[in-house]
Design a protein around this motif. Sequence first.
Motif, PDB file in Angstrom:
ATOM      1  N   THR A  55      21.160  46.731  33.262  1.00  0.00           N
ATOM      2  CA  THR A  55      21.428  45.903  32.090  1.00  0.00           C
ATOM      3  C   THR A  55      22.554  46.496  31.253  1.00  0.00           C
ATOM      4  O   THR A  55      23.009  45.878  30.310  1.00  0.00           O
ATOM      5  N   GLY A  56      23.013  47.700  31.641  1.00  0.00           N
ATOM      6  CA  GLY A  56      24.018  48.391  30.825  1.00  0.00           C
ATOM      7  C   GLY A  56      25.390  47.741  30.843  1.00  0.00           C
ATOM      8  O   GLY A  56      26.069  47.698  29.823  1.00  0.00           O
ATOM      9  N   GLY A  57      25.874  47.202  32.010  1.00  0.00           N
ATOM     10  CA  GLY A  57      27.266  46.729  32.098  1.00  0.00           C
ATOM     11  C   GLY A  57      27.352  45.226  32.164  1.00  0.00           C
ATOM     12  O   GLY A  57      26.362  44.533  32.364  1.00  0.00           O
ATOM     13  N   ALA A  58      28.577  44.715  31.960  1.00  0.00           N
ATOM     14  CA  ALA A  58      28.806  43.282  32.084  1.00  0.00           C
ATOM     15  C   ALA A  58      29.172  42.969  33.529  1.00  0.00           C
ATOM     16  O   ALA A  58      29.951  43.700  34.129  1.00  0.00           O
ATOM     17  N   ALA A  59      28.615  41.902  34.094  1.00  0.00           N
ATOM     18  CA  ALA A  59      28.872  41.558  35.496  1.00  0.00           C
ATOM     19  C   ALA A  59      30.300  41.056  35.661  1.00  0.00           C
ATOM     20  O   ALA A  59      30.866  40.461  34.740  1.00  0.00           O
ATOM     21  N   VAL A  60      30.902  41.344  36.823  1.00  0.00           N
ATOM     22  CA  VAL A  60      32.232  40.803  37.100  1.00  0.00           C
ATOM     23  C   VAL A  60      32.137  39.886  38.312  1.00  0.00           C
ATOM     24  O   VAL A  60      31.240  40.027  39.141  1.00  0.00           O
ATOM     25  N   LYS A  61      33.081  38.935  38.419  1.00  0.00           N
ATOM     26  CA  LYS A  61      33.034  37.982  39.514  1.00  0.00           C
ATOM     27  C   LYS A  61      33.855  38.510  40.685  1.00  0.00           C
ATOM     28  O   LYS A  61      35.033  38.814  40.531  1.00  0.00           O
ATOM     29  N   PRO A  62      33.234  38.603  41.858  1.00  0.00           N
ATOM     30  CA  PRO A  62      34.002  39.076  43.024  1.00  0.00           C
ATOM     31  C   PRO A  62      35.063  38.053  43.420  1.00  0.00           C
ATOM     32  O   PRO A  62      34.895  36.855  43.208  1.00  0.00           O
ATOM     33  N   VAL A  63      36.150  38.538  43.997  1.00  0.00           N
ATOM     34  CA  VAL A  63      37.265  37.672  44.397  1.00  0.00           C
ATOM     35  C   VAL A  63      37.472  37.818  45.902  1.00  0.00           C
ATOM     36  O   VAL A  63      37.360  38.922  46.434  1.00  0.00           O
ATOM     37  N   ALA A  64      37.751  36.731  46.596  1.00  0.00           N
ATOM     38  CA  ALA A  64      38.026  36.818  48.034  1.00  0.00           C
ATOM     39  C   ALA A  64      39.307  37.618  48.244  1.00  0.00           C
ATOM     40  O   ALA A  64      40.237  37.549  47.434  1.00  0.00           O
ATOM     41  N   LEU A  65      39.319  38.352  49.337  1.00  0.00           N
ATOM     42  CA  LEU A  65      40.465  39.249  49.584  1.00  0.00           C
ATOM     43  C   LEU A  65      41.790  38.495  49.609  1.00  0.00           C
ATOM     44  O   LEU A  65      42.806  38.987  49.142  1.00  0.00           O
ATOM     45  N   ARG A  66      41.752  37.237  50.170  1.00  0.00           N
ATOM     46  CA  ARG A  66      43.029  36.509  50.290  1.00  0.00           C
ATOM     47  C   ARG A  66      43.615  36.158  48.931  1.00  0.00           C
ATOM     48  O   ARG A  66      44.803  35.907  48.803  1.00  0.00           O
ATOM     49  N   ASP A  67      42.763  36.132  47.902  1.00  0.00           N
ATOM     50  CA  ASP A  67      43.261  35.771  46.571  1.00  0.00           C
ATOM     51  C   ASP A  67      43.766  36.992  45.804  1.00  0.00           C
ATOM     52  O   ASP A  67      44.176  36.884  44.651  1.00  0.00           O
ATOM     53  N   ILE A  68      43.664  38.142  46.445  1.00  0.00           N
ATOM     54  CA  ILE A  68      44.126  39.351  45.753  1.00  0.00           C
ATOM     55  C   ILE A  68      45.602  39.555  46.026  1.00  0.00           C
ATOM     56  O   ILE A  68      46.059  39.438  47.161  1.00  0.00           O
ATOM     57  N   ASP A  69      46.329  39.861  44.968  1.00  0.00           N
ATOM     58  CA  ASP A  69      47.769  40.066  45.082  1.00  0.00           C
ATOM     59  C   ASP A  69      48.015  41.400  45.787  1.00  0.00           C
ATOM     60  O   ASP A  69      47.580  42.436  45.291  1.00  0.00           O
ATOM     61  N   PRO A  70      48.662  41.378  46.954  1.00  0.00           N
ATOM     62  CA  PRO A  70      48.902  42.689  47.579  1.00  0.00           C
ATOM     63  C   PRO A  70      49.936  43.455  46.766  1.00  0.00           C
ATOM     64  O   PRO A  70      51.040  42.995  46.585  1.00  0.00           O
ATOM     65  N   ALA A  71      49.499  44.610  46.267  1.00  0.00           N
ATOM     66  CA  ALA A  71      50.426  45.398  45.460  1.00  0.00           C
ATOM     67  C   ALA A  71      51.631  45.734  46.322  1.00  0.00           C
ATOM     68  O   ALA A  71      51.479  46.078  47.493  1.00  0.00           O
ATOM     69  N   GLU A  72      52.802  45.617  45.773  1.00  0.00           N
ATOM     70  CA  GLU A  72      53.977  45.910  46.585  1.00  0.00           C
ATOM     71  C   GLU A  72      53.986  47.407  46.891  1.00  0.00           C
ATOM     72  O   GLU A  72      53.787  48.240  46.025  1.00  0.00           O
ATOM     73  N   GLN A  73      54.095  47.720  48.193  1.00  0.00           N
ATOM     74  CA  GLN A  73      53.988  49.106  48.615  1.00  0.00           C
ATOM     75  C   GLN A  73      55.363  49.651  48.975  1.00  0.00           C
ATOM     76  O   GLN A  73      55.695  49.789  50.131  1.00  0.00           O
ATOM     77  N   THR A  74      56.165  49.899  47.976  1.00  0.00           N
ATOM     78  CA  THR A  74      57.438  50.529  48.290  1.00  0.00           C
ATOM     79  C   THR A  74      57.150  52.009  48.482  1.00  0.00           C
ATOM     80  O   THR A  74      56.706  52.679  47.571  1.00  0.00           O
ATOM     81  N   ARG A  75      57.368  52.461  49.684  1.00  0.00           N
ATOM     82  CA  ARG A  75      57.080  53.869  49.936  1.00  0.00           C
ATOM     83  C   ARG A  75      58.284  54.725  49.578  1.00  0.00           C
ATOM     84  O   ARG A  75      59.417  54.280  49.666  1.00  0.00           O
ATOM     85  N   LEU A  76      57.987  55.945  49.199  1.00  0.00           N
ATOM     86  CA  LEU A  76      59.067  56.872  48.878  1.00  0.00           C
ATOM     87  C   LEU A  76      59.362  57.691  50.120  1.00  0.00           C
ATOM     88  O   LEU A  76      58.468  58.340  50.666  1.00  0.00           O
ATOM     89  N   SER A  77      60.626  57.657  50.547  1.00  0.00           N
ATOM     90  CA  SER A  77      60.962  58.436  51.733  1.00  0.00           C
ATOM     91  C   SER A  77      61.090  59.907  51.367  1.00  0.00           C
ATOM     92  O   SER A  77      61.665  60.267  50.354  1.00  0.00           O
TER      93      SER A  77
END
Length: 456
Positions: A55-77
Motif C-alpha cells: 500500500t506504500g507506493g502508487a501503481a504504474v501502468k505497464p507499457v508494451a515494449l513496442r510502444d517504448i521509445d528506443p533510446a538512441e544508442q550512439t556508442r562512443l568509439s
Amino acid sequence: MPRSTSVHVCSACGHESTRWAGRCSGCGEWNTLVEHVRALGGRGRGPRSAVARSTGGAAVKPVALRDIDPAEQTRLSTGIGELDNVLGGGIVPGSLVLLGGSPGIGKSTLTTMVLANLLQDGRRTLYVSAEESAAQIRLRAERLRAGALGIPVIAETDLPTVLATLERERPEVCVIDSVQTLHTAELPSAAGSVAQVREVASELMAVAKARRIAVLLVGHVTKDGTLAGPRVLEHLVDCVLQFEGERERTYRTVCVVKNRFGSTNEAGVFEMRDDGLVEVLDASARFVGEATRAPGSVVLCAIEGSRPLLVEVQALVSRSELVPPRRVVSGLDRNRLALVLAVLGRHAGVGAGTADVFVNVVGGVRVDEPGADLAVALAVTGAVRGVALSGGDGQPLACFGELGLTGELRSVAHADRRVAEAAKFGLGPVVEPGAHRTLCAAIAHAFGGRRDALAA
Ligand code: TYD
Ligand code: MG
C-alpha cells in the motif's frame, strides 16, 4: 531505535542472510559471509506484512515494449578497433564496464589509451586513480601517444569526493582505477572488502545512470582467476571484460564475460609494446610464422571469442628426478592435461610414465576449450617419440578436437571456420574429428602412418 541494519553477504555467490554463519546457505562455501552495514531510511521500522508494504507506493501502468521509445544508442568509439569490437561496437553512454585482470597485465595502460582517444574526439573524460599518484599516471601517459597528457586526472581514494567531482565535472567517460581501492568512511570495513566494493560500485552506478556517464571500472583478479572480492559486481555492471595473458609475455587477450549490449563471443588480441598496447590483427599469421616445427610442436586451430585463431602448442617430456613427476601447463587447464595423458596412455600406448611433462601455449594466449585436447595429445606424442610432426610442404601440423574418455575424437564448435583459418595460412589437411574418429587414427595420420608412433 537502531540507525543501521546489517546483512551478511556471501563473497562467493552474493547470497544475503540476516545472521552470520560459518557456511553460506546459498552456495555452501565456508567462511565467505561478510557483514554489510546499511543505513536505515526513514521507513525502515521493522517488519511489515506484504499487504502493508504494497500500500506504500502508487501503481504504474505497464507499457508494451513496442510502444517504448528506443533510446538512441550512439556508442562512443574507444579508438581501438579490437576493444570496440569486444564491447559490441563501442562504449554505451551511461553504462558500467568492469575490466578485470591480474596486476601488471595492462589495465591502466588500456584505459588511459581509451581516454586519450576519446579526448581527441572532443569527449569529456576523467581518470580517477585510487592506486597511483598523479605523477605516476603522468609517467605512464608519457609513454603513450601525445594526447594522453591532456587527460584530466584526480588521485583520490575517498568515494564521496569522487562522486562530488563526477557531479561537478560531468565527464562523458570516466575511469575508476580501481574499484577495490576506492573506499567510503560510512562503512566500517576496509577498502576492497565485499561490502565496500559493492557500495562503491552501486553509488557509482547511480551517478552514471543519472548523469549518463560511462564508467570503466578497473578490478583486480586473484591468482585463481576470479575478481578479488567483487564477484558480486558482475550482476551489477552492464559489461564484464577480462584481460588475460601473463605479464611477462607480449600477447594478451581481452574477452567478454558478460555484455548487456553485445555478444559475449568476442575477443581481442593485444601486444604490449614500449609505447602501449597495440592491437594484433594478424595474430594467426604471427603464431604460425613463429611455430618451431620441432618435435613437440603443433598448431592448434582455436576459437578466441567468435574468431578462429591459430596458436602453437608445445610439449616437452623429460626424465624426472621427482616423485610424483611434474605436470606443468601454461595457457591451458591443468586437469585437461591429466585427462589427455590418461587417454594417451590407455588408448594409444603413449605413456609419459614417470617423466616430467610441460605443455605451453606459445605467446601467452589462453585456450580454455576442449578443442585443444588433440593438440596437446599430438604435441606430447611428438615429444615422447622425438618426431617432428609436419602438415606437408614443411608447414607445421594443424589440428583440433576434443578427446573422449574412450579414446574417441569428439567434434567441437565452428569446425569449418577452424579449417578455413588453417587453409588461409597454407596449413592442411587439418587433423580433426571430421577426418578421424579416434585418437589412434589421428596419431597414425599425423605420423604419416608410422606404426611406431603408437607402439610404446
Ligand atoms: P599497467 O597498465 O600499469 O598494468 P595494470 O594496470 O594492469 O596493473 O602496465 C603493466 C606493464 O606494462 C608494466 O609492467 C609496464 C608495461 N608497459 C609497457 O611495456 N609499455 C607501455 O607503454 C606501458 C604504459 C606499460
Ligand atoms: Mg593499474
